[in-house]
Scaffold this active site. Structure first.
Site, PDB file in Angstrom:
ATOM      1  N   SER A   1       0.850  -1.202   0.000  1.00  0.00           N
ATOM      2  CA  SER A   1       0.000   0.000   0.000  1.00  0.00           C
ATOM      3  C   SER A   1       0.879   1.243   0.000  1.00  0.00           C
ATOM      4  O   SER A   1       0.704   2.123  -0.808  1.00  0.00           O
ATOM      5  CB  SER A   1      -0.883  -0.016   1.239  1.00  0.00           C
ATOM      6  OG  SER A   1      -1.673   1.161   1.260  1.00  0.00           O
TER       7      SER A   1
ATOM      8  N   CYS B   1       6.354  12.880 -14.515  1.00  0.00           N
ATOM      9  CA  CYS B   1       5.525  13.479 -15.570  1.00  0.00           C
ATOM     10  C   CYS B   1       5.612  15.000 -15.491  1.00  0.00           C
ATOM     11  O   CYS B   1       5.716  15.674 -16.497  1.00  0.00           O
ATOM     12  CB  CYS B   1       4.069  13.029 -15.393  1.00  0.00           C
ATOM     13  SG  CYS B   1       3.850  11.281 -15.795  1.00  0.00           S
TER      14      CYS B   1
END
EC number: 4.1.1.50
Length: 19
Positions: free
Chosen positions: A1, A15
């Protein structure tokens, strides 16, 4: 997680730099 969140942040950072 925890790793999933870390990877997501890394992808978003990559990005953003990229762009």
């Amino acid at each position: 997680s925890s790793m999933f969140v870390w990877n997501t942040k890394l992808i978003l950072k990559t990005c953003g730099t990229x762009l």
